[in-house]
Design an enzyme around this catalytic site. Sequence first.
Site, mmCIF file in Angstrom:
data_model
loop_
_atom_site.group_PDB
_atom_site.id
_atom_site.type_symbol
_atom_site.label_atom_id
_atom_site.label_comp_id
_atom_site.label_asym_id
_atom_site.label_seq_id
_atom_site.Cartn_x
_atom_site.Cartn_y
_atom_site.Cartn_z
ATOM 1 N N TYR A 1 0.834 -1.211 0.000
ATOM 2 C CA TYR A 1 0.000 0.000 0.000
ATOM 3 C C TYR A 1 0.868 1.260 0.000
ATOM 4 O O TYR A 1 1.816 1.387 0.771
ATOM 5 C CB TYR A 1 -0.921 0.030 1.229
ATOM 6 N N ARG B 1 -12.078 32.421 47.037
ATOM 7 C CA ARG B 1 -11.586 31.343 47.898
ATOM 8 C C ARG B 1 -11.480 29.995 47.197
ATOM 9 O O ARG B 1 -10.766 29.101 47.657
ATOM 10 C CB ARG B 1 -12.432 31.213 49.157
ATOM 11 N N GLU C 1 -12.508 5.862 4.646
ATOM 12 C CA GLU C 1 -12.108 6.597 5.847
ATOM 13 C C GLU C 1 -13.386 7.030 6.562
ATOM 14 O O GLU C 1 -13.796 8.186 6.539
ATOM 15 C CB GLU C 1 -11.224 7.780 5.436
#
Length: 548
Positions: A83, A317, A448
């Site tokens: 590939y 605080r 994909e």
Amino acid sequence: NQELKAIPAGTLLMKSKLIIEIVFINIYRKIKIEVDGCSMTIADLVILGSGRAKLAISDSALQGVSKAREFLDEIVKSKKVTYGVNTGFGKFARTIISDENLIALQENLIRSHAAGVGRTLSTELTRMLFALRINILSKGYSGISPKVVLQMIDIFNAGCLPLVPEQGTVGASGDLAPLAHLALGLLGEGKMWSSQTGWADASEVLSFHDLKPISLGPKEGIALINGTQLISSVGCLAVFRAQRIARQADIVAALTVEGLKGIVKAFDPKLHAVRLHKGQNEVAARLRAVLRSSVYPSEITSAENDYARVQDCYSLRCTPQVHGVVHDTIKFVSETLTNEMNSATDNPIVFWKDQEIISGGNFHGEYPAKMLDYLAIGVHELANISERRIERMLNPGLNDLPAFLVHEGGLNSGFMIAHCTAAALVSENKVLTHPASVDSISTSAAQEDHVSMGGFAARKALQVVEHVEQVIAIELLAACQAIDLRRPLQTTEPLEKVHALVRSVVKPWDKDRYFAPDIEAATTLLRENKVWETVESHIEKYNSMINK
């Protein structure tokens, strides 16, 4: 006449003094960072992005690159179907390419994939993208030739930067479009920039610098564009700036506590020791180091004041609890991105030692995408709570200071609209922190079919950090004005130093004037890490005396 000092990648740790010394090194001296694909740090990459360093590759890394290429050349000669070497890409993975078309295959890949749009990446980010791709190729798993890697280094060191649009990547199969634009310039096509030529045709810029365009061999096109380097480079800049603003946000919060006569007892070490989060305890310790103590007394606050007020609002605080998780988030993201920027993210991967090439999915950007979504969500909270502290200083119903921190209210509006700006930026961040990586759109004919959207995650994260810097800058200005309104009383020594730093670039708000330049000046101080540099030695002194 430049003196080049070789520094292995990984040497530049995230320490402010070292970074400042290197970034502002004399113009006639430059450092050279040696990459090996395994040890680059975020600090290394930021320095390379600044243009103050040159690149080199270690001898051992270059040997690995050579061995991988030798093995790949054997594969090409054997005509084994592999590939990206002798096949098409994506949906065309099963299409076999003839020997005479192997070079055209790689060149076509670069040209067709250079399909990005949008604004051009800054020179800083383009350098980072370029350097990071060289680092990954140096790992020796890409099958690229040593000649191409060395050519890339020469082009980088000459300051030649291809035009790379910032949009077009879906973050799998890697950052194909932006990396293809980077590669296109290296081929002598498209546009390129250098400080000597400005923007021009890439071939002309390379020629001006006596450089030749890169010629691709089999697999070398896909080796240049398959990876997560756009996500990672933008993400690294976001992390670097987030680290800086987070530490300085602690100091700015302390200045606000003083300006509002806040209760120091809320930062007592015993209180925070029983909650085991590291970031929370670090922030509380940082606040103690610059607020009223036996080491650094204050004329504005007192123990009697603490007991009389009982307790403050959450935005004062709870600063350690809120800021603390931001610090922990940045650390986690930084560690993961450092792994990513030293990881082989090609496809296929060339294992020359095992005489094997494996096709997989190391290019998938889910890791950095998730990290940068997380970073945006985390660092945003610094601005979220900062805006509330700004409100506490400006609202006369919540303190004993003049409305909007200015005398002759009505005639003067003071910090009224500066607070609106902070609120607007915080509101924008609430949209920008929606995770990009929860989305996926199938591409390449469903080959994909799951992507990371990491490019957008990275760009959003950097934008969120920029907004945070601006909001903290507004709080810094407001806190200094609050201190001015407490005069002649003095705050602690380290916070007086911060006040003096700000007043060196921004004068007190005696009456209304053009406000935007003040915000810009304060933002610059924060981006250049000046507030942290101002207090760092004082914090070290406090810790040494307390721990005796």
